[in-house]
Design a protein around this motif. Structure first.
Motif, short mmCIF file in Angstrom:
data_model
loop_
_atom_site.label_atom_id
_atom_site.label_comp_id
_atom_site.label_asym_id
_atom_site.label_seq_id
_atom_site.Cartn_x
_atom_site.Cartn_y
_atom_site.Cartn_z
N CYS A 1 1.83 -0.54 -11.34
CA CYS A 1 1.27 -0.67 -9.98
C CYS A 1 -0.12 -1.32 -10.03
O CYS A 1 -0.43 -2.20 -9.22
CB CYS A 1 1.18 0.70 -9.30
N ARG A 2 -0.93 -0.90 -10.99
CA ARG A 2 -2.27 -1.50 -11.11
C ARG A 2 -2.18 -2.97 -11.49
O ARG A 2 -2.91 -3.81 -10.96
CB ARG A 2 -3.10 -0.72 -12.15
N ARG A 3 -1.27 -3.30 -12.41
CA ARG A 3 -1.12 -4.70 -12.83
C ARG A 3 -0.71 -5.58 -11.67
O ARG A 3 -1.15 -6.75 -11.57
CB ARG A 3 -0.07 -4.78 -13.95
N LEU A 4 0.08 -5.03 -10.75
CA LEU A 4 0.58 -5.80 -9.62
C LEU A 4 -0.31 -5.68 -8.38
O LEU A 4 0.04 -6.17 -7.31
CB LEU A 4 1.99 -5.33 -9.26
N ASN A 5 -1.46 -5.02 -8.54
CA ASN A 5 -2.41 -4.83 -7.44
C ASN A 5 -1.82 -4.04 -6.26
O ASN A 5 -2.13 -4.31 -5.09
CB ASN A 5 -2.94 -6.18 -6.94
N VAL A 6 -0.95 -3.10 -6.58
CA VAL A 6 -0.45 -2.18 -5.55
C VAL A 6 -1.57 -1.19 -5.26
O VAL A 6 -2.12 -0.55 -6.16
CB VAL A 6 0.80 -1.43 -6.04
N ASN A 7 -1.93 -1.05 -3.99
CA ASN A 7 -2.96 -0.11 -3.58
C ASN A 7 -2.34 1.26 -3.34
O ASN A 7 -1.25 1.37 -2.76
CB ASN A 7 -3.63 -0.57 -2.29
N ILE A 8 -3.02 2.32 -3.79
CA ILE A 8 -2.57 3.68 -3.52
C ILE A 8 -3.74 4.45 -2.93
O ILE A 8 -4.81 4.54 -3.52
CB ILE A 8 -2.08 4.39 -4.80
N ALA A 9 -3.53 5.01 -1.73
CA ALA A 9 -4.54 5.84 -1.08
C ALA A 9 -4.09 7.29 -1.16
O ALA A 9 -2.99 7.63 -0.70
CB ALA A 9 -4.73 5.41 0.37
N LEU B 1 0.86 -1.18 0.00
CA LEU B 1 0.00 0.00 0.00
C LEU B 1 0.90 1.23 0.00
O LEU B 1 1.89 1.29 0.73
CB LEU B 1 -0.89 0.02 1.25
N ILE B 2 0.54 2.22 -0.82
CA ILE B 2 1.22 3.52 -0.80
C ILE B 2 0.26 4.54 -0.23
O ILE B 2 -0.89 4.64 -0.67
CB ILE B 2 1.65 3.96 -2.21
N LEU B 3 0.73 5.31 0.76
CA LEU B 3 -0.03 6.41 1.31
C LEU B 3 0.53 7.71 0.76
O LEU B 3 1.71 8.00 0.93
CB LEU B 3 0.05 6.41 2.85
N GLU B 4 -0.31 8.48 0.10
CA GLU B 4 0.12 9.72 -0.56
C GLU B 4 -0.75 10.87 -0.08
O GLU B 4 -1.98 10.77 -0.10
CB GLU B 4 0.02 9.57 -2.08
N HIS B 5 -0.12 11.96 0.37
CA HIS B 5 -0.93 13.07 0.90
C HIS B 5 -1.40 14.04 -0.17
O HIS B 5 -2.21 14.92 0.13
CB HIS B 5 -0.18 13.78 2.02
N MET B 6 -0.93 13.89 -1.39
CA MET B 6 -1.44 14.71 -2.49
C MET B 6 -2.59 14.00 -3.18
O MET B 6 -2.89 12.84 -2.89
CB MET B 6 -0.32 15.01 -3.48
N GLU B 7 -3.20 14.69 -4.15
CA GLU B 7 -4.37 14.12 -4.83
C GLU B 7 -4.01 13.17 -5.96
O GLU B 7 -4.87 12.47 -6.49
CB GLU B 7 -5.27 15.24 -5.35
N ILE C 1 9.82 4.89 3.97
CA ILE C 1 9.54 6.32 3.90
C ILE C 1 10.21 6.89 2.65
O ILE C 1 11.44 6.85 2.52
CB ILE C 1 10.00 7.04 5.16
N ALA C 2 9.39 7.38 1.74
CA ALA C 2 9.86 7.91 0.44
C ALA C 2 9.13 9.22 0.16
O ALA C 2 8.57 9.41 -0.92
CB ALA C 2 9.61 6.89 -0.66
N THR C 3 9.16 10.10 1.14
CA THR C 3 8.36 11.32 1.07
C THR C 3 9.04 12.49 0.37
O THR C 3 8.45 13.56 0.24
CB THR C 3 7.99 11.77 2.50
N GLY C 4 10.28 12.30 -0.06
CA GLY C 4 11.00 13.42 -0.67
C GLY C 4 11.54 14.35 0.40
O GLY C 4 11.46 14.06 1.60
N GLY C 5 12.08 15.49 -0.03
CA GLY C 5 12.65 16.44 0.91
C GLY C 5 11.73 17.62 1.14
O GLY C 5 10.56 17.46 1.45
#
Length: 419
Positions: free
Chosen positions: A120-128, A31-37, A159-163
């Motif tokens: 990501c979709r092919r591998l069923n990676v979830n993104i919220a 699962l990837i948690l992303e705070h942007m849209e 954690i891959a949130t950038g700087g």
């Protein structure tokens, strides 16, 4: 959506998406948690929207940080060859431009983002998306992520949130708050690959000029870094790729309250003796009937030439043949070492990346796992690694994402059945 995963990645940028893909390819539930849209907003802006995603020249000479050699284990696992193959498999046809810079043949950064998301979709990676994380806690068997949308759990966390560079794309420094709560120390975080501000009044006179040359950064009167190429002069200071390349050193020194100045060389192809000979030829041998200003026409842009003369205390209308050897010597030195006192940078909003981040001494360079917290990994710009212009920061994103994603997936595969 399921609330339990093998790996939860914080950040859907270049390194986060890469980590997710390679972890999922090894069978991990991600699962990837992303705070942007949406994902990859900063990636969409790279290379002026064209995405210079790697470079054929690689090595620690192109990476910075307190320990540049930290990048080597990840680059050995996933370097140039693996990166090109990875993107070709996804559908991105690499195009090698002059200087070894690789771009997608489509000329669009959107192509890179879209193919990563398709995989990501092919591998069923979830993104919220639009997820506001309140707390990341280390639990007995993994991690819990407390958000406005509820609680998620995982065995491993990346954690891959950038700087903090380019806040509008999502890199607002929020990831560092979670990292510090895990006990990690951060090195000074400053803008890098950024324009520099100067205090000289003549900058307004030469704003808009672009000229080939070199820039050297001096800290405590000692040359620390230099680069060459097209310099861009602005009303606030200096810009252009050569300035970007050396800006991290100026940023760090300014952060520490040190004196910083730049010297611009507009005759980088000449040594001092040859520069003196050039001025003598233009003013004395071929200067009959010309003013000092007229003698520089064809060598420098007119506005720049006028600044050189003023800084050398030579009147613009002085007859060229009457200029003394001392005056011409000052003129040559000015053209080869125009001083700009650096008083600041254009800040994080204008920077392409940050220098500084998680101290690499606290991270395993092969797996990118924290040496302080088991199951915690880092990828991309949050680490104290910043690359030069030319695709190096994205190469670090791909390499570190691969290393963290595969290592975390291997750990999950070795554990008992899912939480």
């Amino acid at each position: 959506m399921n609330r339990q995963f093998d790996i939860i990645i914080v950040g859907a940028g270049a390194s986060g998406l890469t980590a997710a893909i390679h972890a999922a390819r090894k069978g991990a539930r991600v699962l990837i948690l992303e705070h942007m849209e949406k994902a990859g907003k900063k990636l969409l802006a790279t290379g002026n929207g064209k995405c210079n995603f790697t470079n054929e020249k690689q090595g620690i000479a192109y990476y910075n940080g307190k320990n540049p050699a930290f990048v080597l284990p990840a680059l050995r696992q996933f370097g140039l060859k693996e990166t090109l193959r990875f993107f070709e498999e996804l559908g991105v046809c690499p195009k090698n431009r002059r200087g070894g810079y690789y771009y997608p043949a489509s000329g669009q950064a959107a192509s890179v983002v879209e193919t990563l998301l398709m995989e990501c979709r092919r591998l069923n990676v979830n993104i919220a998306y639009n997820v506001g994380i309140r707390k990341i806690a280390k639990e007995k068997e993994g991690f819990s992520f407390h958000t406005k949308q509820g609680i998620w759990e995982s065995r491993c966390c990346i954690i891959a949130t950038g700087g903090k560079a380019a806040k509008k794309t999502g890199s607002d420094g929020s990831g560092f708050l979670y990292i510090e709560k895990f006990g990690h120390k951060l090195t000074d975080i400053v803008p890098a690959l950024v324009q520099l501000q100067g205090k000289q009044s003549f900058l307004k006179e030469i704003a808009g000029i672009r000229a080939d040359g070199s820039v050297s950064i001096y800290i405590k009167k000692k040359k620390i870094a230099e680069d060459s190429g097209e310099l861009q002069l602005t009303d606030f200071g200096i810009s252009g790729i050569p300035v970007f390349q050396v800006s991290r050193y100026a940023s760090l020194a300014l952060r520490q309250g040190q004196e910083v100045y730049a010297e611009l060389d507009f005759l980088p192809f000449l040594d001092s003796d040859n520069a003196d000979d050039l001025m003598n030829a233009r003013f004395h041998v071929h200067g009959e009937g010309k003013t000092a200003a007229e003698s520089l026409i064809g060598l420098f842009p007119k506005k720049l030439a006028h600044v050189f003369l003023k800084e050398s205390q030579i009147p613009l209308d002085k007859p060229a043949p009457s200029c003394t050897a001392g005056e011409l010597g000052r003129l040559a030195r000015t053209a080869q070492a125009l001083r700009i006192d650096v008083i600041g940078t254009k800040g994080f909003d204008h920077a392409q990346v940050c220098a500084g981040g998680v101290g690499t001494g606290e991270v395993n360079p092969t797996t990118l796992e924290s040496r302080l917290v088991s199951g915690l990994y880092f990828a991309g710009e949050v680490l104290d690694v910043d690359g030069m212009c030319g695709g190096y920061n994205l190469q670090w994103a791909w390499s570190s994402g691969y290393a963290a994603g595969t290592a975390a997936a291997d750990v999950c595969a070795s554990l008992p059945a899912a939480i």
